[in-house]
Design a protein around this motif. Structure first.
Motif, PDB file in Angstrom:
ATOM      1  N   ASP A   1      21.729  51.448 -24.231  1.00  0.00           N
ATOM      2  CA  ASP A   1      20.436  50.799 -24.473  1.00  0.00           C
ATOM      3  C   ASP A   1      20.613  49.283 -24.491  1.00  0.00           C
ATOM      4  O   ASP A   1      21.255  48.738 -25.395  1.00  0.00           O
ATOM      5  CB  ASP A   1      19.886  51.290 -25.823  1.00  0.00           C
ATOM      6  N   ALA A   2      20.036  48.641 -23.470  1.00  0.00           N
ATOM      7  CA  ALA A   2      20.006  47.176 -23.467  1.00  0.00           C
ATOM      8  C   ALA A   2      18.565  46.722 -23.279  1.00  0.00           C
ATOM      9  O   ALA A   2      18.296  45.614 -22.864  1.00  0.00           O
ATOM     10  CB  ALA A   2      20.908  46.625 -22.365  1.00  0.00           C
ATOM     11  N   PHE A   3      17.636  47.651 -23.548  1.00  0.00           N
ATOM     12  CA  PHE A   3      16.212  47.338 -23.322  1.00  0.00           C
ATOM     13  C   PHE A   3      15.424  47.166 -24.602  1.00  0.00           C
ATOM     14  O   PHE A   3      14.472  46.396 -24.646  1.00  0.00           O
ATOM     15  CB  PHE A   3      15.547  48.414 -22.449  1.00  0.00           C
ATOM     16  N   SER A   4      15.813  47.878 -25.648  1.00  0.00           N
ATOM     17  CA  SER A   4      14.965  47.816 -26.836  1.00  0.00           C
ATOM     18  C   SER A   4      15.264  46.552 -27.644  1.00  0.00           C
ATOM     19  O   SER A   4      16.375  46.025 -27.586  1.00  0.00           O
ATOM     20  CB  SER A   4      15.153  49.076 -27.686  1.00  0.00           C
ATOM     21  N   PRO A   5      14.250  46.046 -28.399  1.00  0.00           N
ATOM     22  CA  PRO A   5      14.488  44.844 -29.201  1.00  0.00           C
ATOM     23  C   PRO A   5      15.608  45.133 -30.207  1.00  0.00           C
ATOM     24  O   PRO A   5      15.628  46.206 -30.797  1.00  0.00           O
ATOM     25  CB  PRO A   5      13.153  44.630 -29.923  1.00  0.00           C
ATOM     26  N   GLY A   6      16.526  44.218 -30.338  1.00  0.00           N
ATOM     27  CA  GLY A   6      17.620  44.433 -31.288  1.00  0.00           C
ATOM     28  C   GLY A   6      18.722  45.322 -30.754  1.00  0.00           C
ATOM     29  O   GLY A   6      19.602  45.746 -31.511  1.00  0.00           O
ATOM     30  N   ALA A   7      18.683  45.635 -29.464  1.00  0.00           N
ATOM     31  CA  ALA A   7      19.742  46.471 -28.883  1.00  0.00           C
ATOM     32  C   ALA A   7      21.092  45.780 -29.027  1.00  0.00           C
ATOM     33  O   ALA A   7      21.180  44.561 -28.958  1.00  0.00           O
ATOM     34  CB  ALA A   7      19.440  46.726 -27.408  1.00  0.00           C
ATOM     35  N   GLN A   8      22.137  46.591 -29.255  1.00  0.00           N
ATOM     36  CA  GLN A   8      23.478  46.021 -29.390  1.00  0.00           C
ATOM     37  C   GLN A   8      24.422  46.720 -28.433  1.00  0.00           C
ATOM     38  O   GLN A   8      25.251  47.550 -28.843  1.00  0.00           O
ATOM     39  CB  GLN A   8      23.955  46.183 -30.818  1.00  0.00           C
ATOM     40  N   PRO A   9      24.302  46.385 -27.179  1.00  0.00           N
ATOM     41  CA  PRO A   9      25.052  47.122 -26.162  1.00  0.00           C
ATOM     42  C   PRO A   9      26.572  47.127 -26.388  1.00  0.00           C
ATOM     43  O   PRO A   9      27.190  48.182 -26.275  1.00  0.00           O
ATOM     44  CB  PRO A   9      24.690  46.412 -24.851  1.00  0.00           C
ATOM     45  N   LEU A  10      27.149  45.981 -26.719  1.00  0.00           N
ATOM     46  CA  LEU A  10      28.609  45.948 -26.887  1.00  0.00           C
ATOM     47  C   LEU A  10      29.065  46.853 -28.018  1.00  0.00           C
ATOM     48  O   LEU A  10      30.042  47.603 -27.895  1.00  0.00           O
ATOM     49  CB  LEU A  10      29.078  44.515 -27.155  1.00  0.00           C
ATOM     50  N   ALA A  11      28.326  46.779 -29.129  1.00  0.00           N
ATOM     51  CA  ALA A  11      28.674  47.619 -30.280  1.00  0.00           C
ATOM     52  C   ALA A  11      28.510  49.096 -29.923  1.00  0.00           C
ATOM     53  O   ALA A  11      29.345  49.929 -30.309  1.00  0.00           O
ATOM     54  CB  ALA A  11      27.788  47.259 -31.468  1.00  0.00           C
ATOM     55  N   ASP A  12      27.466  49.415 -29.173  1.00  0.00           N
ATOM     56  CA  ASP A  12      27.244  50.812 -28.789  1.00  0.00           C
ATOM     57  C   ASP A  12      28.362  51.327 -27.886  1.00  0.00           C
ATOM     58  O   ASP A  12      28.812  52.463 -28.035  1.00  0.00           O
ATOM     59  CB  ASP A  12      25.899  50.965 -28.063  1.00  0.00           C
ATOM     60  N   ILE A  13      28.795  50.485 -26.977  1.00  0.00           N
ATOM     61  CA  ILE A  13      29.879  50.913 -26.088  1.00  0.00           C
ATOM     62  C   ILE A  13      31.114  51.262 -26.915  1.00  0.00           C
ATOM     63  O   ILE A  13      31.723  52.313 -26.739  1.00  0.00           O
ATOM     64  CB  ILE A  13      30.228  49.820 -25.040  1.00  0.00           C
ATOM     65  N   SER A  14      31.451  50.386 -27.862  1.00  0.00           N
ATOM     66  CA  SER A  14      32.684  50.684 -28.599  1.00  0.00           C
ATOM     67  C   SER A  14      32.497  51.888 -29.526  1.00  0.00           C
ATOM     68  O   SER A  14      33.428  52.670 -29.706  1.00  0.00           O
ATOM     69  CB  SER A  14      33.247  49.439 -29.297  1.00  0.00           C
ATOM     70  N   THR A  15      31.304  52.068 -30.073  1.00  0.00           N
ATOM     71  CA  THR A  15      31.055  53.272 -30.886  1.00  0.00           C
ATOM     72  C   THR A  15      31.267  54.539 -30.057  1.00  0.00           C
ATOM     73  O   THR A  15      31.887  55.505 -30.507  1.00  0.00           O
ATOM     74  CB  THR A  15      29.595  53.302 -31.407  1.00  0.00           C
TER      75      THR A  15
END
Ligand SMILES: Nc1nc2c(ncn2[C@@H]2O[C@H](COP(=O)(O)OP(=O)(O)O)[C@@H](O)[C@H]2O)c(=O)[nH]1
Ligand SMILES: [Mg+2]
Length: 350
Positions: A98-112
């Motif tokens: 998710d890089a579309f929603s407000p407040g998205a944290q793509p880098l953190a999500d990838i590492s999770t």
């Protein structure tokens, strides 16, 4: 080839699945169903050959896409996703972020998500080691010791929070591990799912994630799943027009499949004849003899030679007489290393 789409809930997995697989599954729900679709690999070379030869049939290579199901209770914690055995059997993972929603944290999500893959492999290896050790104790059978030692090294690696994809192994070490289908060992295509208005910035965005990319291991693609999923429903002409307006050079399905091929070290060769024009998928480095086997074992067994024309020469010269006159048809033996886009006629005798 099988590609498994994974990601956090509501990251747009099903949306991206619809876009790349030309499907119309409901998005925004938590259904437990695994969506699956067999997708034709877009191939302009094959289309061009079909134009030239007008064969009765055109057969594209195909890829199966799987879309991870919604989550049950367990998965409520961030990043957790359910993965069945079927996902373990995939050749590569497509990780939708998710890089579309407000407040998205793509880098953190990838590492999770990568951590999650590491954890799942950890649990799997723990189980295997435990079983093996028990067996050795009971039977004194020492044949599996070398593999056990290797699994132990994998475990140490995972303990450092690193995916098996980055664990350097020799081919001999790789072989016994293949059957386990470790998730963190699968090549990874990260799909950044951006908002509609972020499309003009895709290049800059891709660059800022560049450190994640490494050849034949990890790659990255930026798409707007929502727009791409809408494009799928349009007629060719209309789609082209929309894409031009939006500055989308190639549809998501082409970009994703192309990157998946590169990640997996795959190429295509083509055959063309009276009944059909056909694209075949092989690994880079495959020799003519094995490529023949991809079509039929008889052709492999009775292999005499391969008559090879590079696609570009076909494209330019169009007919076999012209190709031959220009000296562009090469006669190759069993050991010829097949190149991407080779148009091959196998001569064989059984
Ligand atoms: N604005 C926007 N919304 C999106 C995009 N991709 C997905 N969504 C929305 O996010 C929600 C979840 O999408 P879905 O594909 O079902 O996510 P999944 O749970 O990962 O399968 C839906 O409401 C989608 O419409 C996108 O690129 N842009
Ligand atoms: Mg979904």
């Amino acid at each position: 080839m099988k590609l498994a789409i994974i990601g956090k809930p509501q990251s747009g997995k099903t949306t991206v699945f619809n876009a790349v697989a030309g499907q119309q599954e409901t998005v925004g729900d938590f259904s437990k169903a695994i969506h699956r679709a067999l997708v034709k690999v877009p191939d302009r070379r094959l289309e061009r050959l079909a134009d030239l030869f007008q064969p009765r049939k055109v057969t594209h290579a195909t890829i199966e896409f799987l879309d991870a199901p919604g989550l049950s209770g367990k998965g409520k914690q961030a990043g957790a996703f359910e993965i069945g055995d079927e996902f373990r059997l995939s050749d590569a993972l497509v990780m939708v972020i998710d890089a579309f929603s407000p407040g998205a944290q793509p880098l953190a999500d990838i590492s999770t998500l990568v951590d999650e893959l590491i954890l799942l492999d950890h649990v799997l290896i723990d189980g295997i080691i435990e079983k093996r050790e028990r067996k050795i104790k009971l039977t004194g059978d020492k044949t599996g010791l070398k593999e056990l030692e290797l699994l132990g090294r994998c475990l140490t690696w995972l303990d450092q929070g690193k995916p098996l994809l980055d664990f350097e192994l020799t081919d001999d070490e790789m072989k016994p591990l293949r059957g386990f289908q470790f998730l963190s060992q699968k090549p990874l295509l990260i799909v950044l799912n951006v908002a509609e208005d972020a499309l003009p910035q895709t290049d800059g965005l891709a660059q800022s994630f560049g450190h994640l990319v490494s050849p034949e291991r990890r790659d990255l693609e930026v798409v707007c799943g929502k727009i791409e999923a809408e494009l799928v429903g349009l007629q060719d002409e209309e789609r082209r027009q929309f894409m031009d307006e939006l500055g989308i050079a190639a549809p998501a399905t082409e970009k994703v499949i192309q990157k998946a091929y590169a990640l997996l070290g795959l190429i295509s060769f083509l055959t063309v004849g009276e009944p059909d024009a056909h694209a075949w998928t092989i690994r880079k480095g495959t020799i003519a003899h094995q490529a023949a086997g991809a079509i039929h074992t008889d052709i492999e067994r009775g292999f005499i030679r391969a008559e090879v024309v590079a696609f570009d020469d076909y494209d330019r010269l169009e007919t076999m007489p012209a190709i031959k006159a220009a000296g562009k048809m090469k006669l190759e033996g069993k050991d010829y290393v097949v190149q991407d886009g080779d148009v091959i006629l196998f001569r064989f005798n059984i």
